[in-house]
Design a protein around this motif. Sequence first.
Motif, PDB file in Angstrom:
ATOM      1  N   ARG A  14       1.027  -1.217   0.051  1.00 54.87           N
ATOM      2  CA  ARG A  14       0.002   0.106   0.027  1.00 54.87           C
ATOM      3  C   ARG A  14       0.839   1.366  -0.013  1.00 54.87           C
ATOM      4  NH1 ARG A  14      -2.757  -1.404   3.888  1.00 54.87           N
ATOM      5  NH2 ARG A  14      -4.325  -2.384   3.033  1.00 54.87           N
ATOM      6  N   TRP A  15       1.968   1.087   0.735  1.00 58.84           N
ATOM      7  CA  TRP A  15       2.838   2.547   0.736  1.00 58.84           C
ATOM      8  C   TRP A  15       3.600   2.573  -0.422  1.00 58.84           C
ATOM      9  CZ3 TRP A  15       8.184   1.243   0.201  1.00 58.84           C
ATOM     10  CH2 TRP A  15       8.872   2.210  -0.176  1.00 58.84           C
ATOM     11  N   LEU A  16       3.991   1.643  -1.069  1.00 57.77           N
ATOM     12  CA  LEU A  16       4.547   1.846  -2.524  1.00 57.77           C
ATOM     13  C   LEU A  16       3.521   2.357  -3.548  1.00 57.77           C
ATOM     14  CD1 LEU A  16       7.055   1.752  -4.070  1.00 57.77           C
ATOM     15  CD2 LEU A  16       6.697  -0.569  -4.904  1.00 57.77           C
ATOM     16  N   ALA A  17       2.081   1.777  -3.545  1.00 52.63           N
ATOM     17  CA  ALA A  17       1.331   2.278  -4.384  1.00 52.63           C
ATOM     18  C   ALA A  17       1.075   3.879  -4.157  1.00 52.63           C
ATOM     19  CB  ALA A  17      -0.017   1.622  -4.218  1.00 52.63           C
ATOM     20  N   LEU A  18       0.868   4.504  -2.982  1.00 52.33           N
ATOM     21  CA  LEU A  18       0.977   5.742  -2.483  1.00 52.33           C
ATOM     22  C   LEU A  18       2.016   6.414  -3.028  1.00 52.33           C
ATOM     23  CD1 LEU A  18      -1.314   7.230  -0.649  1.00 52.33           C
ATOM     24  CD2 LEU A  18       0.675   7.120   0.994  1.00 52.33           C
ATOM     25  N   HIS A  19       3.218   5.977  -2.723  1.00 52.11           N
ATOM     26  CA  HIS A  19       4.361   6.644  -3.103  1.00 52.11           C
ATOM     27  C   HIS A  19       4.614   6.884  -4.794  1.00 52.11           C
ATOM     28  CE1 HIS A  19       8.667   7.728  -3.054  1.00 52.11           C
ATOM     29  NE2 HIS A  19       8.716   7.208  -4.219  1.00 52.11           N
ATOM     30  N   ARG A  20       4.196   5.875  -5.729  1.00 48.15           N
ATOM     31  CA  ARG A  20       4.058   6.067  -6.878  1.00 48.15           C
ATOM     32  C   ARG A  20       3.097   7.051  -7.283  1.00 48.15           C
ATOM     33  NH1 ARG A  20       3.742   0.459 -10.220  1.00 48.15           N
ATOM     34  NH2 ARG A  20       3.479   2.026 -11.610  1.00 48.15           N
ATOM     35  N   GLU A  21       1.833   7.137  -6.933  1.00 45.15           N
ATOM     36  CA  GLU A  21       0.795   7.837  -7.226  1.00 45.15           C
ATOM     37  C   GLU A  21       0.990   9.495  -6.934  1.00 45.15           C
ATOM     38  OE1 GLU A  21      -3.899   8.645  -6.077  1.00 45.15           O
ATOM     39  OE2 GLU A  21      -2.849   7.032  -5.227  1.00 45.15           O
ATOM     40  N   ASN A  22       1.898   9.757  -5.562  1.00 42.39           N
ATOM     41  CA  ASN A  22       1.989  10.779  -5.230  1.00 42.39           C
ATOM     42  C   ASN A  22       3.446  11.640  -5.311  1.00 42.39           C
ATOM     43  OD1 ASN A  22      -0.765  11.694  -3.878  1.00 42.39           O
ATOM     44  ND2 ASN A  22      -0.153   9.857  -3.059  1.00 42.39           N
ATOM     45  N   VAL A  23       4.436  10.692  -5.342  1.00 40.16           N
ATOM     46  CA  VAL A  23       5.820  11.407  -5.598  1.00 40.16           C
ATOM     47  C   VAL A  23       6.121  10.910  -7.229  1.00 40.16           C
ATOM     48  CG1 VAL A  23       8.196  10.928  -5.280  1.00 40.16           C
ATOM     49  CG2 VAL A  23       6.599  10.613  -3.461  1.00 40.16           C
ATOM     50  N   GLY A  24       5.408  10.372  -7.829  1.00 40.38           N
ATOM     51  CA  GLY A  24       5.607   9.837  -9.132  1.00 40.38           C
ATOM     52  C   GLY A  24       6.631   9.060  -9.665  1.00 40.38           C
ATOM     53  N   HIS A  25       7.290   8.658  -8.804  1.00 38.81           N
ATOM     54  CA  HIS A  25       8.415   7.472  -8.884  1.00 38.81           C
ATOM     55  C   HIS A  25       7.972   6.093  -9.169  1.00 38.81           C
ATOM     56  CE1 HIS A  25      11.972  10.143  -6.937  1.00 38.81           C
ATOM     57  NE2 HIS A  25      11.318  10.659  -7.967  1.00 38.81           N
ATOM     58  N   VAL A  26       8.577   5.329 -10.057  1.00 39.27           N
ATOM     59  CA  VAL A  26       7.994   4.178 -10.201  1.00 39.27           C
ATOM     60  C   VAL A  26       9.356   3.182 -10.022  1.00 39.27           C
ATOM     61  CG1 VAL A  26       6.975   2.571 -12.036  1.00 39.27           C
ATOM     62  CG2 VAL A  26       6.265   4.846 -11.936  1.00 39.27           C
ATOM     63  N   PRO A  27       9.659   2.738  -8.848  1.00 32.84           N
ATOM     64  CA  PRO A  27      10.593   1.875  -8.882  1.00 32.84           C
ATOM     65  C   PRO A  27      10.591   0.536  -9.407  1.00 32.84           C
ATOM     66  CG  PRO A  27       9.690   2.344  -6.624  1.00 32.84           C
ATOM     67  CD  PRO A  27       8.916   3.243  -7.591  1.00 32.84           C
ATOM     68  N   ASP A  28      11.407  -0.085  -9.833  1.00 29.35           N
ATOM     69  CA  ASP A  28      11.477  -1.471 -10.081  1.00 29.35           C
ATOM     70  C   ASP A  28      12.363  -2.372  -9.380  1.00 29.35           C
ATOM     71  OD1 ASP A  28      14.401  -1.506 -10.782  1.00 29.35           O
ATOM     72  OD2 ASP A  28      13.440  -1.098 -12.794  1.00 29.35           O
ATOM     73  N   GLU A  29      12.986  -1.593  -8.148  1.00 26.83           N
ATOM     74  CA  GLU A  29      13.667  -2.359  -6.971  1.00 26.83           C
ATOM     75  C   GLU A  29      13.555  -1.438  -5.985  1.00 26.83           C
ATOM     76  OE1 GLU A  29      17.759  -4.504  -7.614  1.00 26.83           O
ATOM     77  OE2 GLU A  29      18.243  -2.317  -6.749  1.00 26.83           O
TER      78      GLU A  29
END
Length: 299
Positions: A117-132
């Motif tokens: 859930r945290w990573l989905a929130l991070h992607r949505e609001n910071v805009g970063h899409v980490p693969d690792e």
Amino acid sequence: MRPDTTEHERAAPPPDAAVPAPSTRLTRRRLLTLGALGAAAAGGAYAVSRGPGLPSLPGIAGFAEPPPPELRVDPQPVDFRALQARRRIGTAAHAYEVTGRPATYYVTAAFGARLDRWLALHRENVGHVPDEIRSYGAWVRGSATSWHSSGEAIDIARLRAGGRDLTSLRHDEWRDAPAAELRRRLSLYWRTAAGLHHEFADVLTYLFDDAHANHIHVDIGRFGPERPRLIRRSNAQVQAVQAMCRHVWGRTDVAITGDFDDMTRDATTRVLEQAGGPGELADSREAWQAFMVATMQRA
């Protein structure tokens, strides 16, 4: 209150398991309980904090300070075979920071879901899409003093994509960088930390002590499924908010003291006004979440 204990314990991992970062012994369970306290019941989250795949967590109704008693005073060590064996956090592969190699980590189902859930929130609001995502590990064997031993903690070191860092939480590596580079890294660090503070009650950064200079520790140990809100006596929470005001919002008049003073209250209230958030930071869980989302979104 239980006696002081360590946050990390060194132990031999099971095959393919990462272990927490080497650190000095911390005799500060009492400090963690009083200073790093961040407790809240899960209720209706502030609207902007939820997107697809980010459901509310079940929990208790809202409360006024002081917070409710801890759900569990001490961790209950478990064998790693009782935990989920995971190789991803959300859409990102998990790797061990020391070797840079993919690694299995062991956590409870609830903690794994919170990480996703945290990573989905991070992607949505910071805009970063980490693969690792690299960490110093999650589960550690047999310590009754660490939430790592119950599979309810992890030490996150960096978020990467395409073989390069998107965000480094290794303050030890870049704290002496030139001024412009340091400002950039601090802004990314605290925008990332805001997402972790949105999701986890206990979040320990380099401001907590030197043992956390190479990672951010998060756990859901003492408060289980409850979601965070501001507890004014929590040094870890207040210092983090003050650092976000300084390094993300440019409020250099806010000192990092751990005291929720008038300057901090004014700065956070102005952020919430700009974001259309509810009330003041200390008023509600919704205000806490709104502040963290606005901080993540601040480019």
